[in-house]
Design an enzyme around this catalytic site. Sequence first.
Site, PDB file in Angstrom:
ATOM      1  N   ARG A  26       5.454   1.335  -4.538  1.00 52.33           N
ATOM      2  CA  ARG A  26       4.824   1.143  -5.858  1.00 52.33           C
ATOM      3  C   ARG A  26       5.649   1.799  -6.955  1.00 52.33           C
ATOM      4  NH1 ARG A  26      -1.324   2.725  -4.473  1.00 52.33           N
ATOM      5  NH2 ARG A  26      -1.680   1.163  -2.893  1.00 52.33           N
ATOM      6  N   THR A  62       0.805  -1.217   0.000  1.00 57.09           N
ATOM      7  CA  THR A  62       0.000   0.000   0.000  1.00 57.09           C
ATOM      8  C   THR A  62       0.843   1.275   0.000  1.00 57.09           C
ATOM      9  OG1 THR A  62      -0.119  -0.094   2.404  1.00 57.09           O
ATOM     10  CG2 THR A  62      -1.944  -1.099   1.171  1.00 57.09           C
ATOM     11  N   CYS A  63       2.164   1.139   0.034  1.00 58.16           N
ATOM     12  CA  CYS A  63       3.073   2.286   0.097  1.00 58.16           C
ATOM     13  C   CYS A  63       3.302   2.854  -1.306  1.00 58.16           C
ATOM     14  CB  CYS A  63       4.394   1.841   0.721  1.00 58.16           C
ATOM     15  SG  CYS A  63       5.699   3.073   0.672  1.00 58.16           S
ATOM     16  N   ASP A  64       3.035   4.140  -1.479  1.00 56.75           N
ATOM     17  CA  ASP A  64       3.218   4.781  -2.788  1.00 56.75           C
ATOM     18  C   ASP A  64       4.669   4.741  -3.254  1.00 56.75           C
ATOM     19  OD1 ASP A  64       0.539   5.381  -3.021  1.00 56.75           O
ATOM     20  OD2 ASP A  64       0.743   7.417  -2.232  1.00 56.75           O
TER      21      ASP A  64
END
Length: 104
Positions: free
Chosen positions: A13, A8-10
């Site tokens: 990603r 879920t970490c930008d």
Amino acid sequence: MRLYGLKTCDTCRKALKALPDATLVDVRAEGVPEDVLATALERFGERLVNTRSTTWRGLSEEERKGAPEDLLRAHPALMKRPLIVDGEAMYLGWDKATIAALAS
């Protein structure tokens, strides 16, 4: 190449998108293998703990005084992300230096 972080970490990603051959290991779900954690602590020390994270802000003052290895074992999401392992090489974070090192 393995990328240790959170799905879920930008930032994780972005790194994963730039490194199509990397495999994401979600530290919240799978944890960090002991050998990888030990090597990362040896190389990065206290920098491995993300003191700007919401997990850190949720810790009590007493918990924050714990040793980095104990904190990271108890709260894997507290690790600065991403931790990229490519053979013997290890990179912490997704900054210009890491991007340049992986591009060469």
